[in-house]
Design a protein around this motif. Structure first.
Motif, PDB file in Angstrom:
ATOM      1  N   HIS A  91      42.834 -85.331  27.597  1.00 22.07           N
ATOM      2  CA  HIS A  91      43.791 -85.283  28.697  1.00 22.07           C
ATOM      3  C   HIS A  91      45.195 -85.526  28.154  1.00 22.07           C
ATOM      4  N   LYS A 125      42.565 -70.968  39.839  1.00 24.97           N
ATOM      5  CA  LYS A 125      43.940 -70.859  40.322  1.00 24.97           C
ATOM      6  C   LYS A 125      44.776 -70.194  39.249  1.00 24.97           C
ATOM      7  N   HIS A 152      42.388 -77.116  32.395  1.00 26.00           N
ATOM      8  CA  HIS A 152      43.664 -77.186  33.103  1.00 26.00           C
ATOM      9  C   HIS A 152      44.780 -76.835  32.126  1.00 26.00           C
ATOM     10  N   SER A 179      47.864 -75.429  33.665  1.00 27.99           N
ATOM     11  CA  SER A 179      48.906 -75.025  34.599  1.00 27.99           C
ATOM     12  C   SER A 179      50.236 -75.712  34.273  1.00 27.99           C
ATOM     13  N   HIS A 228      36.050 -81.568  29.263  1.00 22.95           N
ATOM     14  CA  HIS A 228      37.264 -81.541  30.073  1.00 22.95           C
ATOM     15  C   HIS A 228      38.472 -81.428  29.157  1.00 22.95           C
ATOM     16  N   SER A 263      42.667 -80.880  29.538  1.00 26.08           N
ATOM     17  CA  SER A 263      43.836 -80.745  30.397  1.00 26.08           C
ATOM     18  C   SER A 263      45.100 -80.884  29.558  1.00 26.08           C
ATOM     19  N   PHE A 297      47.948 -83.923  29.676  1.00 24.89           N
ATOM     20  CA  PHE A 297      48.845 -83.351  30.676  1.00 24.89           C
ATOM     21  C   PHE A 297      50.037 -84.263  30.976  1.00 24.89           C
ATOM     22  N   SER A 339      48.012 -79.377  30.979  1.00 23.26           N
ATOM     23  CA  SER A 339      48.985 -78.928  31.976  1.00 23.26           C
ATOM     24  C   SER A 339      50.304 -79.681  31.858  1.00 23.26           C
ATOM     25  N   ASP A 344      35.842 -78.024  32.706  1.00 24.59           N
ATOM     26  CA  ASP A 344      37.133 -78.033  33.381  1.00 24.59           C
ATOM     27  C   ASP A 344      38.224 -77.698  32.378  1.00 24.59           C
ATOM     28  N   LEU A 377      35.907 -75.123  36.692  1.00 18.40           N
ATOM     29  CA  LEU A 377      37.273 -75.199  37.185  1.00 18.40           C
ATOM     30  C   LEU A 377      38.218 -74.619  36.147  1.00 18.40           C
ATOM     31  N   PHE A 381      42.286 -73.800  35.938  1.00 17.31           N
ATOM     32  CA  PHE A 381      43.620 -73.835  36.526  1.00 17.31           C
ATOM     33  C   PHE A 381      44.622 -73.312  35.514  1.00 17.31           C
TER      34      PHE A 381
END
Length: 149
Positions: free
Chosen positions: A29, A126, A77, A79, A51, A53, A31, A55, A75, A100, A102
């Motif tokens: 993570h 998304k 991410h 974004s 996971h 992320s 982000f 972002s 997952d 997921l 994103f």
């Protein structure tokens, strides 16, 4: 180390390729920081990752195709990284456990790769606020788990 969460700081610089030495990571993570440069291709060596992320950073370039090697990923991410541009790698279709995805508010262009429709466990996708063109394949109807686009 199984999970690395350094989100929500003002960390800057590049993500070093030695990140791949954290081979037992299930969660990464990063982000909401100020990381820049390319996402290292070595991130594709983190085989236990569930996971990811990254972002809201200042990355530039494209999504490395090596992301498609993360067979355990559920997952993803990415974004809010307007410097991430170009086409989406077809290797994203290899992420068979992905639930997921994103990718909104970036600079992606071209069409959604046909391999995307292989993501049968995908529930949330998304991709708004990009420069995606082309049409959505009728194969999207085969993605029975998909709840939100």
């Amino acid at each position: 180390l199984q999970s690395l969460n350094i989100a929500g700081n003002k960390l800057s610089g590049h993500i070093h390729p030695d990140i791949a030495q954290l081979s037992y990571l299930s969660g990464l993570h990063l982000f909401d920081n100020l990381f820049s440069g390319k996402i290292p291709t070595e991130i594709g060596l983190l085989n236990s990752l569930n996971h990811l992320s990254v972002s809201s950073n200042n990355f530039t370039s494209t999504i490395p195709s090596e992301i498609g090697n993360l067979k355990s990923l559920e997952d993803l991410h990415m974004s809010g990284c307007s410097g991430l541009t170009g086409s989406l790698p077809s290797e994203l279709g290899n992420l068979s456990r992905l639930r997921l995805l994103f990718l909104f508010n970036c600079g992606f262009s071209e069409s959604i790769p046909e391999t995307f429709y292989n993501l049968t466990k995908l529930q949330y996708f998304k991709i708004d606020t990009n420069k995606i063109s082309g049409s959505i394949s009728t194969r999207i109807g085969q993605m029975k788990s998909l709840r939100m686009i």
